[in-house]
Design a protein around this motif. Structure first.
Motif, PDB file in Angstrom:
ATOM      1  N   GLU A  22       0.837  -1.210   0.000  1.00 15.79           N
ATOM      2  CA  GLU A  22       0.000   0.000   0.000  1.00 15.79           C
ATOM      3  C   GLU A  22       0.875   1.265   0.000  1.00 15.79           C
ATOM      4  O   GLU A  22       0.607   2.222  -0.735  1.00 15.79           O
ATOM      5  N   ASP A  23       1.954   1.257   0.810  1.00 13.22           N
ATOM      6  CA  ASP A  23       2.862   2.421   0.843  1.00 13.22           C
ATOM      7  C   ASP A  23       3.433   2.677  -0.552  1.00 13.22           C
ATOM      8  O   ASP A  23       3.501   3.822  -1.017  1.00 13.22           O
ATOM      9  N   LYS A  24       3.870   1.591  -1.188  1.00 12.25           N
ATOM     10  CA  LYS A  24       4.511   1.743  -2.507  1.00 12.25           C
ATOM     11  C   LYS A  24       3.516   2.318  -3.514  1.00 12.25           C
ATOM     12  O   LYS A  24       3.874   3.139  -4.357  1.00 12.25           O
ATOM     13  N   GLN A  25       2.259   1.882  -3.396  1.00 10.99           N
ATOM     14  CA  GLN A  25       1.226   2.408  -4.303  1.00 10.99           C
ATOM     15  C   GLN A  25       0.988   3.907  -4.021  1.00 10.99           C
ATOM     16  O   GLN A  25       0.858   4.718  -4.952  1.00 10.99           O
ATOM     17  N   ASP A  26       0.936   4.283  -2.737  1.00 12.71           N
ATOM     18  CA  ASP A  26       0.746   5.697  -2.372  1.00 12.71           C
ATOM     19  C   ASP A  26       1.863   6.556  -2.973  1.00 12.71           C
ATOM     20  O   ASP A  26       1.622   7.629  -3.535  1.00 12.71           O
ATOM     21  N   ILE A  27       3.100   6.056  -2.842  1.00 11.57           N
ATOM     22  CA  ILE A  27       4.263   6.811  -3.345  1.00 11.57           C
ATOM     23  C   ILE A  27       4.175   6.935  -4.873  1.00 11.57           C
ATOM     24  O   ILE A  27       4.414   8.010  -5.436  1.00 11.57           O
ATOM     25  N   LYS A  28       3.777   5.857  -5.524  1.00 11.23           N
ATOM     26  CA  LYS A  28       3.668   5.843  -7.004  1.00 11.23           C
ATOM     27  C   LYS A  28       2.582   6.825  -7.465  1.00 11.23           C
ATOM     28  O   LYS A  28       2.778   7.602  -8.409  1.00 11.23           O
ATOM     29  N   ASP A  29       1.440   6.803  -6.771  1.00 11.81           N
ATOM     30  CA  ASP A  29       0.334   7.710  -7.155  1.00 11.81           C
ATOM     31  C   ASP A  29       0.785   9.169  -7.079  1.00 11.81           C
ATOM     32  O   ASP A  29       0.473   9.983  -7.953  1.00 11.81           O
ATOM     33  N   LEU A  30       1.519   9.488  -6.011  1.00 13.52           N
ATOM     34  CA  LEU A  30       1.970  10.878  -5.864  1.00 13.52           C
ATOM     35  C   LEU A  30       3.003  11.234  -6.926  1.00 13.52           C
ATOM     36  O   LEU A  30       3.005  12.356  -7.454  1.00 13.52           O
ATOM     37  N   ASP A  31       3.877  10.285  -7.263  1.00 15.74           N
ATOM     38  CA  ASP A  31       4.856  10.525  -8.342  1.00 15.74           C
ATOM     39  C   ASP A  31       4.124  10.897  -9.629  1.00 15.74           C
ATOM     40  O   ASP A  31       4.505  11.825 -10.338  1.00 15.74           O
ATOM     41  N   GLU A  32       3.056  10.153  -9.924  1.00 18.93           N
ATOM     42  CA  GLU A  32       2.318  10.397 -11.175  1.00 18.93           C
ATOM     43  C   GLU A  32       1.628  11.765 -11.148  1.00 18.93           C
ATOM     44  O   GLU A  32       1.699  12.522 -12.113  1.00 18.93           O
ATOM     45  N   LEU A  33       0.997  12.050 -10.017  1.00 17.31           N
ATOM     46  CA  LEU A  33       0.325  13.361  -9.912  1.00 17.31           C
ATOM     47  C   LEU A  33       1.330  14.500 -10.052  1.00 17.31           C
ATOM     48  O   LEU A  33       1.086  15.487 -10.750  1.00 17.31           O
ATOM     49  N   TYR A  34       2.480  14.340  -9.369  1.00 19.47           N
ATOM     50  CA  TYR A  34       3.446  15.441  -9.393  1.00 19.47           C
ATOM     51  C   TYR A  34       4.065  15.608 -10.779  1.00 19.47           C
ATOM     52  O   TYR A  34       4.400  16.725 -11.177  1.00 19.47           O
ATOM     53  N   SER A  35       4.178  14.520 -11.541  1.00 17.04           N
ATOM     54  CA  SER A  35       4.754  14.671 -12.885  1.00 17.04           C
ATOM     55  C   SER A  35       3.831  15.519 -13.762  1.00 17.04           C
ATOM     56  O   SER A  35       4.282  16.228 -14.663  1.00 17.04           O
ATOM     57  N   GLN A  36       2.506  15.495 -13.454  1.00 17.45           N
ATOM     58  CA  GLN A  36       1.585  16.389 -14.202  1.00 17.45           C
ATOM     59  C   GLN A  36       1.894  17.854 -13.880  1.00 17.45           C
ATOM     60  O   GLN A  36       1.929  18.713 -14.759  1.00 17.45           O
ATOM     61  N   ALA A  37       2.132  18.118 -12.584  1.00 12.78           N
ATOM     62  CA  ALA A  37       2.451  19.508 -12.210  1.00 12.78           C
ATOM     63  C   ALA A  37       3.740  19.951 -12.894  1.00 12.78           C
ATOM     64  O   ALA A  37       3.850  21.089 -13.369  1.00 12.78           O
ATOM     65  N   MET A  38       4.713  19.039 -12.999  1.00 22.95           N
ATOM     66  CA  MET A  38       5.999  19.419 -13.594  1.00 22.95           C
ATOM     67  C   MET A  38       5.871  19.761 -15.084  1.00 22.95           C
ATOM     68  O   MET A  38       6.616  20.594 -15.592  1.00 22.95           O
TER      69      MET A  38
END
Ligand SMILES: O=P(O)(O)OC[C@H]1O[C@H](OP(=O)(O)OP(=O)(O)O)[C@H](O)[C@@H]1O
Ligand SMILES: O=c1cc[nH]c(=O)[nH]1
Length: 360
Positions: A22-38
């Motif tokens: 679950e932690d790894k999925q949380d970290i992955k989801d945030l990576d994806e969201l933040y790449s949109q901001a970038m």
């Protein structure tokens, strides 16, 4: 964890071993969201087209809202992770938000940066020790400079937090955390009814800058550290480091102490900015730990820096060393200047005693 004669090593793989699916999925989801901001940062940085600029600002605000909601939802599942902006009432959040914005800003000067770090630790002290149940009070009786018609005194009630702070030892992750640790120790002294000055334990912990985040090595250099293991047993260990990025520095030190048989009463970590990954790793690796952070950031870059972050906190606090001439603890303190050393006089004395011994 590997141990050489005087160097203790932990790796990113060791740390990832603590994370759940679950932690790894949380970290992955945030990576994806933040790449949109970038993607939108690129437009903000380079486009001359006002319509595109307006659109990318709108996009960033909306992505940030989604990131904020997601981070709050993750933190709600981890009671060891206390985030100022999620725990304080909405009316207090703006204060932390503005302060973090100043610390992040590339235009913020060295002196201003120090000023906001000092304020950040006041808020963190408040988050950790003044929340919750109705507290008993200590009375401060203060003599004022006004002596007409008589010498004046004022009475101030402050929360009685003696039992939470007077068993503490300030553990320093050298070198970026040196000044924040002095600030935190002074907060303890000011709130303690006995003027308790924390002892210091100084740990030289380094991330290997030549490595990527995914392959990071953390090295605790015992030869450049100053601490007395016996003085840590049964104590509340306070670590005040402005940046909690991968979590590796803290886990390395705590595991070393555990291997040496030290049994602390508690471990509390005070950060200005934490990254989700580092916080989750720490919450999983260190039983009973409490993390207090003013702000939670979503991701790390490949060099293990927090995004959006505030850059290299150590450099912004201490200035940069001259190439090939890395300053020791005593030189760093001297370079803070008389204003700072006078303000934190008791803490400087304790640190000098720890580094140089009683006769130093
Ligand atoms: O959560 P982690 O990934 O372990 O990183 C956090 C560490 O990184 C920073 O120090 P840095 O490595 O920049 O060195 P410094 O203390 O000499 O500034 C910071 O002050 C922490 O000590
Ligand atoms: O973003 C980061 C990560 C670690 N250390 C820092 O100073 N900044």
């Amino acid at each position: 964890m590997e141990a050489g004669d005087s160097r203790i090593l932990l790796t990113a793989d060791d740390l990832d071993g603590y994370l759940s699916v679950e932690d790894k999925q949380d970290i992955k989801d945030l990576d994806e969201l933040y790449s949109q901001a970038m993607q939108d940062y690129k437009i903000l940085e380079s486009s001359a087209n006002q319509t595109r600029l307006d659109q990318s600002r709108e996009n960033i605000i909306s992505t940030y809202n989604r990131i904020g909601d997601r981070i709050q939802e993750i933190c709600d599942r981890h009671p060891q992770i206390n985030v100022y902006s999620f725990q304080l009432p909405p009316s207090s959040r703006g204060e932390a938000s503005r302060l973090i914005a100043k610390l992040r800003d590339v235009r913020t000067s060295h002196q201003e940066f120090l000023y906001y770090i000092q304020r950040a630790y006041e808020l963190l002290f408040n988050l950790a020790f003044h929340q919750g149940e109705t507290q008993s009070k200590n009375h401060l009786i203060v003599k004022t400079p006004v002596n007409d018609p008589v010498q004046n005194y004022a009475i101030h009630k402050i929360p009685d937090v003696d039992s939470k702070i007077e068993n503490s030892v300030m553990c320093v992750m050298l070198r970026g955390a040196l000044l924040p640790s002095m600030i935190m120790s002074k907060e303890v002294q000011e709130y303690s009814s006995t003027g308790y000055v924390t002892p210091f334990a100084l740990f030289r912990i380094q991330r290997d800058d030549s490595r990527k985040e995914s392959d990071m090595h953390y090295v605790l250099d015992l030869k450049s550290s100053f601490f007395d293991l016996e003085s840590l047993d049964g104590k509340d260990l306070f670590f005040a480091d402005p940046m909690n990025a991968t979590g590796g520095s803290l886990v390395t030190i705590v595991q070393y102490l555990k291997d040496q048989g030290v049994k602390p009463r508690s471990i509390q970590f005070f950060n200005v900015i934490s990254a989700v990954k580092g916080s989750l790793r720490i919450a999983r690796a260190i039983e009973g730990v409490k993390i207090y952070t003013l702000w939670m950031d979503p991701v790390l870059n490949s060099k293990a820096y927090i995004l959006p972050g505030l850059g290299d906190a150590g450099d912004r606090l201490n200035g940069q060393d001259i190439e090939g001439n890395s300053r020791n603890i005593i030189q760093l303190i001297a370079d803070y200047g008389a204003g700072i050393t006078n303000l934190y006089r008791s803490q400087v004395r304790e640190i000098e005693r720890t580094v140089l011994g009683e006769m130093g």
